[in-house]
Design a protein around this motif. Sequence first.
Motif, PDB file in Angstrom:
ATOM      1  N   THR A 143      -3.428  -1.751   7.565  1.00  0.00           N
ATOM      2  CA  THR A 143      -2.519  -1.054   8.482  1.00  0.00           C
ATOM      3  C   THR A 143      -1.771  -2.056   9.356  1.00  0.00           C
ATOM      4  O   THR A 143      -0.540  -1.947   9.538  1.00  0.00           O
ATOM      5  N   ASN A 144      -2.490  -3.041   9.886  1.00  0.00           N
ATOM      6  CA  ASN A 144      -1.852  -4.040  10.751  1.00  0.00           C
ATOM      7  C   ASN A 144      -0.843  -4.895   9.986  1.00  0.00           C
ATOM      8  O   ASN A 144       0.217  -5.254  10.527  1.00  0.00           O
TER       9      ASN A 144
ATOM     10  N   TYR B 260     -13.927  -0.689   6.883  1.00  0.00           N
ATOM     11  CA  TYR B 260     -13.103  -0.320   8.032  1.00  0.00           C
ATOM     12  C   TYR B 260     -12.171  -1.471   8.413  1.00  0.00           C
ATOM     13  O   TYR B 260     -10.971  -1.268   8.664  1.00  0.00           O
ATOM     14  N   ASN B 261     -12.714  -2.692   8.447  1.00  0.00           N
ATOM     15  CA  ASN B 261     -11.893  -3.856   8.821  1.00  0.00           C
ATOM     16  C   ASN B 261     -10.786  -4.108   7.803  1.00  0.00           C
ATOM     17  O   ASN B 261      -9.670  -4.473   8.179  1.00  0.00           O
TER      18      ASN B 261
ATOM     19  N   GLU C   4      -9.326  -1.798   5.932  1.00  0.00           N
ATOM     20  CA  GLU C   4      -8.325  -0.749   6.150  1.00  0.00           C
ATOM     21  C   GLU C   4      -7.491  -1.040   7.396  1.00  0.00           C
ATOM     22  O   GLU C   4      -6.257  -0.865   7.386  1.00  0.00           O
ATOM     23  N   THR C   5      -8.142  -1.488   8.463  1.00  0.00           N
ATOM     24  CA  THR C   5      -7.419  -1.838   9.689  1.00  0.00           C
ATOM     25  C   THR C   5      -6.473  -3.009   9.423  1.00  0.00           C
ATOM     26  O   THR C   5      -5.310  -2.995   9.886  1.00  0.00           O
TER      27      THR C   5
END
Length: 118
Positions: A95-96, A88-89, A91-92
């Motif tokens: 995106t960021n 999750y981190n 992927e985040t």
Amino acid sequence: MDRSSSSTPAQNPYTDPSMIESETDKSFSQSTLQMTKQKRINTNDAAIAQREREIMDIAQGIIELADIFKELQSMVIDQGTVLDRIDYNVETLNTNVKAADKELVVATGYQKKNSKRK
């Protein structure tokens, strides 16, 4: 003298009085048989007790092994949770980073416009 022609007749060992078992002999024989049976029973009891101990040891080992597998299952679940957080981190972060790249492109555009006006 010829022994084969002696006057003593050959006796049947089954009817010979010296060969017939006395009550004392019978009692001794029965006692010996009883002691032998008792020794066998004791030996069998000892073997059975030994097997029971071995079976209990095996059962205890199986219980310990089951506990180890339960702990391993818990560790795998925990690690799966950690991996999910890492995924999750990442992927985040992806995106960021893309959003930051877009903002940098826009900021670069503004900078170029500002430097042309001066």
